[in-house]
Design an enzyme around this catalytic site. Sequence first.
Site, PDB file in Angstrom:
ATOM      1  N   HIS A 113      37.446  26.235  34.744  1.00 23.14           N
ATOM      2  CA  HIS A 113      37.025  27.136  33.665  1.00 23.14           C
ATOM      3  C   HIS A 113      38.186  28.044  33.262  1.00 23.14           C
ATOM      4  O   HIS A 113      39.101  28.294  34.051  1.00 23.14           O
ATOM      5  CB  HIS A 113      35.836  28.005  34.117  1.00 23.14           C
ATOM      6  CG  HIS A 113      36.194  28.947  35.227  1.00 23.14           C
ATOM      7  ND1 HIS A 113      36.267  28.549  36.536  1.00 23.14           N
ATOM      8  CD2 HIS A 113      36.559  30.253  35.207  1.00 23.14           C
ATOM      9  CE1 HIS A 113      36.640  29.577  37.285  1.00 23.14           C
ATOM     10  NE2 HIS A 113      36.834  30.622  36.511  1.00 23.14           N
ATOM     11  N   HIS A 140      43.956  25.433  39.346  1.00 21.40           N
ATOM     12  CA  HIS A 140      43.842  26.695  40.096  1.00 21.40           C
ATOM     13  C   HIS A 140      43.093  26.483  41.415  1.00 21.40           C
ATOM     14  O   HIS A 140      42.181  25.647  41.496  1.00 21.40           O
ATOM     15  CB  HIS A 140      43.101  27.738  39.237  1.00 21.40           C
ATOM     16  CG  HIS A 140      43.143  29.114  39.814  1.00 21.40           C
ATOM     17  ND1 HIS A 140      42.082  29.662  40.485  1.00 21.40           N
ATOM     18  CD2 HIS A 140      44.137  30.035  39.833  1.00 21.40           C
ATOM     19  CE1 HIS A 140      42.414  30.888  40.885  1.00 21.40           C
ATOM     20  NE2 HIS A 140      43.654  31.131  40.502  1.00 21.40           N
ATOM     21  N   ASP A 156      39.637  36.106  31.913  1.00 21.10           N
ATOM     22  CA  ASP A 156      39.890  35.201  33.036  1.00 21.10           C
ATOM     23  C   ASP A 156      40.874  34.142  32.535  1.00 21.10           C
ATOM     24  O   ASP A 156      40.631  33.531  31.481  1.00 21.10           O
ATOM     25  CB  ASP A 156      38.542  34.583  33.447  1.00 21.10           C
ATOM     26  CG  ASP A 156      38.443  34.234  34.918  1.00 21.10           C
ATOM     27  OD1 ASP A 156      38.951  34.986  35.766  1.00 21.10           O
ATOM     28  OD2 ASP A 156      37.834  33.177  35.229  1.00 21.10           O
ATOM     29  N   ASP A 192      35.375  39.631  30.617  1.00 20.30           N
ATOM     30  CA  ASP A 192      35.310  38.169  30.521  1.00 20.30           C
ATOM     31  C   ASP A 192      34.255  37.615  29.552  1.00 20.30           C
ATOM     32  O   ASP A 192      33.534  36.668  29.898  1.00 20.30           O
ATOM     33  CB  ASP A 192      35.087  37.567  31.918  1.00 20.30           C
ATOM     34  CG  ASP A 192      36.211  37.862  32.905  1.00 20.30           C
ATOM     35  OD1 ASP A 192      37.188  38.540  32.519  1.00 20.30           O
ATOM     36  OD2 ASP A 192      36.107  37.427  34.073  1.00 20.30           O
ATOM     37  N   HIS A 205      43.203  31.178  34.077  1.00 16.98           N
ATOM     38  CA  HIS A 205      43.679  30.372  35.198  1.00 16.98           C
ATOM     39  C   HIS A 205      44.628  29.267  34.760  1.00 16.98           C
ATOM     40  O   HIS A 205      44.360  28.580  33.769  1.00 16.98           O
ATOM     41  CB  HIS A 205      42.497  29.693  35.898  1.00 16.98           C
ATOM     42  CG  HIS A 205      41.472  30.641  36.448  1.00 16.98           C
ATOM     43  ND1 HIS A 205      41.776  31.634  37.342  1.00 16.98           N
ATOM     44  CD2 HIS A 205      40.137  30.725  36.244  1.00 16.98           C
ATOM     45  CE1 HIS A 205      40.674  32.280  37.674  1.00 16.98           C
ATOM     46  NE2 HIS A 205      39.658  31.764  37.014  1.00 16.98           N
ATOM     47  N   LYS A 252      43.747  37.980  34.086  1.00 18.39           N
ATOM     48  CA  LYS A 252      43.666  37.934  35.549  1.00 18.39           C
ATOM     49  C   LYS A 252      43.336  36.516  35.979  1.00 18.39           C
ATOM     50  O   LYS A 252      42.787  35.737  35.193  1.00 18.39           O
ATOM     51  CB  LYS A 252      42.600  38.907  36.045  1.00 18.39           C
ATOM     52  CG  LYS A 252      41.217  38.588  35.499  1.00 18.39           C
ATOM     53  CD  LYS A 252      40.190  39.605  35.901  1.00 18.39           C
ATOM     54  CE  LYS A 252      38.826  39.222  35.368  1.00 18.39           C
ATOM     55  NZ  LYS A 252      38.311  37.932  35.878  1.00 18.39           N
ATOM     56  N   CYS A 274      32.636  39.126  38.386  1.00 18.96           N
ATOM     57  CA  CYS A 274      33.744  39.946  37.884  1.00 18.96           C
ATOM     58  C   CYS A 274      33.336  41.370  37.514  1.00 18.96           C
ATOM     59  O   CYS A 274      34.119  42.298  37.722  1.00 18.96           O
ATOM     60  CB  CYS A 274      34.437  39.226  36.737  1.00 18.96           C
ATOM     61  SG  CYS A 274      35.322  37.756  37.344  1.00 18.96           S
TER      62      CYS A 274
END
Length: 196
Positions: free
Chosen positions: A80, A52, A46, A8, A48, A105, A150
């Site tokens: 984010h 989310h 990351d 990330d 989303h 993810k 993470c």
Amino acid sequence: MHALIVIDVQNDFCPGGALAVAEGDQIVAPINALMDDFDAVILTQDWHPAGHSSFATSHDADPMTLIQMPYGPQVLWPDHCVQGSKGAEFHEDLNTTRADLIVRKGYNPAIDSYSAFFENDHQTPTGLEGYLRTRGITDLTFVGLATDFCVNYSAVDAAKLGFTATVRMDLCRAIDFDNSLEAAKTGMQEVGVTLV
Ligand code: VGL
Ligand code: ZN
């Protein structure tokens, strides 16, 4: 076979981003320099959807508060890494050319996903385990953002799955909210992750 897993390293986790991690940008150049030492380089992103379920705005709540989700407690974050946004892009200096695989993810609207291996229900796989095993990759070194979320979740899952897992703490930076960094270090060591 030994892979470098870069977690990330995205604009929203760097200074000026929506969920900025202090000094998050300072690890970019040394991570790039490390890539040539590995058989494989894998990046996570990351990713989303807007609205989310991990976003405080989706619950009319304050960021950095906790809620109970069906899969357990969940920290509510500022919005984010929204899919397609500037904040979701990798830091512009990160060497993405060298990556063999980019794992996205957090795309499931109902479940957060800190780990590169499983969503936060600890059951739904991202597919990374199968990728690594079919390539014969046994050893994993983790770097990136954020140490206590993470990176931590990914390294713990890796060790539990039987990979030899190392975290280069000097090439990670932490959110460090509510003692999360100390808890992460203890949790990683308990399952056999090597912290260097
Ligand atoms: C992360 C919080 C929310 C991370 C991602 O990359 O550590 N933390 N989403
Ligand atoms: Zn996230």
